[in-house]
Design a protein around this motif. Structure first.
Motif, PDB file in Angstrom:
ATOM      1  N   SER A 175      -8.212   7.193  -6.010  1.00 11.17           N
ATOM      2  CA  SER A 175      -7.662   5.582  -5.797  1.00 11.17           C
ATOM      3  C   SER A 175      -8.451   4.285  -5.805  1.00 11.17           C
ATOM      4  O   SER A 175      -8.351   3.424  -5.571  1.00 11.17           O
ATOM      5  N   LYS A 176     -10.198   4.953  -6.565  1.00 11.06           N
ATOM      6  CA  LYS A 176     -10.368   3.332  -7.118  1.00 11.06           C
ATOM      7  C   LYS A 176     -10.366   3.190  -8.580  1.00 11.06           C
ATOM      8  O   LYS A 176     -10.758   2.139  -8.547  1.00 11.06           O
ATOM      9  N   ILE A 177      -9.427   4.218  -9.210  1.00  6.40           N
ATOM     10  CA  ILE A 177      -8.458   3.663 -10.106  1.00  6.40           C
ATOM     11  C   ILE A 177      -7.314   2.609 -10.549  1.00  6.40           C
ATOM     12  O   ILE A 177      -6.631   2.459  -9.642  1.00  6.40           O
ATOM     13  N   ASN A 178      -8.219   1.305 -10.843  1.00  4.11           N
ATOM     14  CA  ASN A 178      -6.804   0.161 -10.632  1.00  4.11           C
ATOM     15  C   ASN A 178      -5.721   0.415 -11.301  1.00  4.11           C
ATOM     16  O   ASN A 178      -5.365  -0.401 -12.807  1.00  4.11           O
ATOM     17  N   SER A 179      -5.141   1.012 -11.051  1.00 11.79           N
ATOM     18  CA  SER A 179      -3.411   1.389 -12.072  1.00 11.79           C
ATOM     19  C   SER A 179      -2.870   1.675 -10.689  1.00 11.79           C
ATOM     20  O   SER A 179      -2.519   2.156  -9.440  1.00 11.79           O
ATOM     21  N   SER A 180      -1.469   1.223 -10.988  1.00 11.01           N
ATOM     22  CA  SER A 180      -0.609   1.243  -9.822  1.00 11.01           C
ATOM     23  C   SER A 180       0.120   2.888  -9.401  1.00 11.01           C
ATOM     24  O   SER A 180       0.788   3.230  -8.905  1.00 11.01           O
ATOM     25  N   PHE A 181      -0.426   3.698 -10.220  1.00 10.33           N
ATOM     26  CA  PHE A 181      -0.380   4.999 -10.217  1.00 10.33           C
ATOM     27  C   PHE A 181      -1.298   5.711  -9.408  1.00 10.33           C
ATOM     28  O   PHE A 181      -0.294   7.107  -8.188  1.00 10.33           O
ATOM     29  N   PHE A 182      -1.921   4.969  -8.103  1.00 12.78           N
ATOM     30  CA  PHE A 182      -3.279   5.594  -7.728  1.00 12.78           C
ATOM     31  C   PHE A 182      -3.301   5.007  -6.963  1.00 12.78           C
ATOM     32  O   PHE A 182      -3.855   4.777  -6.246  1.00 12.78           O
ATOM     33  N   THR A 183      -2.485   2.843  -6.474  1.00 10.43           N
ATOM     34  CA  THR A 183      -3.091   2.501  -5.076  1.00 10.43           C
ATOM     35  C   THR A 183      -1.397   2.271  -5.018  1.00 10.43           C
ATOM     36  O   THR A 183      -0.310   2.024  -5.466  1.00 10.43           O
ATOM     37  N   TYR A 184      -1.655   2.443  -3.328  1.00 10.54           N
ATOM     38  CA  TYR A 184       0.223   2.553  -2.465  1.00 10.54           C
ATOM     39  C   TYR A 184      -0.692   1.008  -1.721  1.00 10.54           C
ATOM     40  O   TYR A 184      -1.830   0.776  -0.950  1.00 10.54           O
ATOM     41  N   GLY A 185       0.245   1.284  -0.408  1.00  4.86           N
ATOM     42  CA  GLY A 185       0.657   1.017   0.721  1.00  4.86           C
ATOM     43  C   GLY A 185      -0.551   0.883   1.300  1.00  4.86           C
ATOM     44  O   GLY A 185      -1.112  -0.628   2.463  1.00  4.86           O
ATOM     45  N   ASP A 186      -0.872   2.164   2.127  1.00  6.30           N
ATOM     46  CA  ASP A 186      -2.184   2.366   2.609  1.00  6.30           C
ATOM     47  C   ASP A 186      -3.633   2.035   2.309  1.00  6.30           C
ATOM     48  O   ASP A 186      -4.299   1.683   2.896  1.00  6.30           O
ATOM     49  N   HIS A 187      -3.335   0.936   0.503  1.00  7.36           N
ATOM     50  CA  HIS A 187      -4.845   0.946   0.165  1.00  7.36           C
ATOM     51  C   HIS A 187      -5.075  -0.813   1.231  1.00  7.36           C
ATOM     52  O   HIS A 187      -5.973  -1.050   0.935  1.00  7.36           O
ATOM     53  N   ALA A 188      -4.069  -0.763   1.829  1.00  5.92           N
ATOM     54  CA  ALA A 188      -4.636  -2.918   2.466  1.00  5.92           C
ATOM     55  C   ALA A 188      -3.772  -3.974   0.621  1.00  5.92           C
ATOM     56  O   ALA A 188      -4.545  -3.965   0.388  1.00  5.92           O
TER      57      ALA A 188
END
Length: 235
Positions: free
Chosen positions: A126-139
């Motif tokens: 989740s620390k990777i700046n990519s839409s593959f690893f970034t979701y709504g619960d990441h605020a």
């Protein structure tokens, strides 16, 4: 100012603690809770916080978040899940980074309130700046003017958090802040951490190669503790 928009549906078990924590943060902000038709005590609990604005919306995170954004006064919109806690000084950090006008938005990375090796691995991804690893619960936070320009979230039943990132990045840069929000691991605990992790990765992968969000939604279970308790009570 930052408008913190929290979509809720049967979140009585989490919402009070999240609101108390969020109200304690430093910075200039407003909180808007958008209910999608809760049938538990969620909105009664929210009503005990006079500082919090509320509205009612059609069920579905995309509809609820758009409804919250429509009444928001802030220059920055921060979309927060009802079981997620922002890090200390998070609002000040958002304001500082968004002073860079080339940024359209960003997010935090994700930590969990439960220990398991697969969840630790998930945190790393989740620390990777990519839409593959970034979701709504990441605020996810978005510049209000950009949100209006792209006409907000599309009315999807699933993957709305990923889809909006595609359009956001056409308008400016997207930043991943080096600070973690802490979210409930309840869906991982319920389904099994490893099983849920690989299901998430599989579904996101299919979406990225062209499968429709609505076709994938049937494989993803909506779950919250209030609804689960109700199921157990009547089961």
């Amino acid at each position: 100012m930052i408008s913190i928009i929290i979509p809720v549906l049967n979140e009585a078990s989490h919402i009070a603690e999240v609101l108390k924590h969020t109200l304690s943060l430093h910075g200039e902000f407003e909180i808007i809770v958008v209910d999608g038709g809760s049938n538990d005590a969620t909105m009664q609990i929210v009503g005990s916080f006079p500082e919090v604005k509320t509205c009612i919306s059609r069920k579905g995170r995309s509809h609820q978040m758009n409804a919250g954004a429509a009444m928001a006064k802030g220059e920055i919109l921060l979309f927060l899940h009802a079981d997620t806690f922002l890090p200390e000084n998070s609002l000040l950090k958002i304001e500082a980074v968004m002073a860079n006008k080339s940024l359209a938005g960003g997010s935090f990375f994700l930590k969990f309130d439960h220990k398991h090796w697969i969840l630790s691995f998930y945190t790393g991804l989740s620390k990777i700046n990519s839409s593959f690893f970034t979701y709504g619960d990441h605020a996810i936070f978005i510049r209000h003017s950009v949100f209006k320009k792209i006409k907000g979230y599309k009315p999807l039943s699933f993957m709305e958090d990923i889809e909006i990132q595609f359009r956001l990045k056409r308008e400016g840069k997207f930043v991943k802040l080096p600070f973690g929000v802490v979210t409930s691991a309840r869906r991982f605990v319920e389904a099994g951490p490893v099983k849920q992790f690989f299901l998430d990765v599989f579904l996101v992968g299919l979406y990225h190669i062209g499968f429709s969000a609505n076709s994938l939604k049937r494989f993803y279970k909506d779950w919250n503790s209030s609804a689960k308790l109700k199921e157990q009570k009547h089961g």
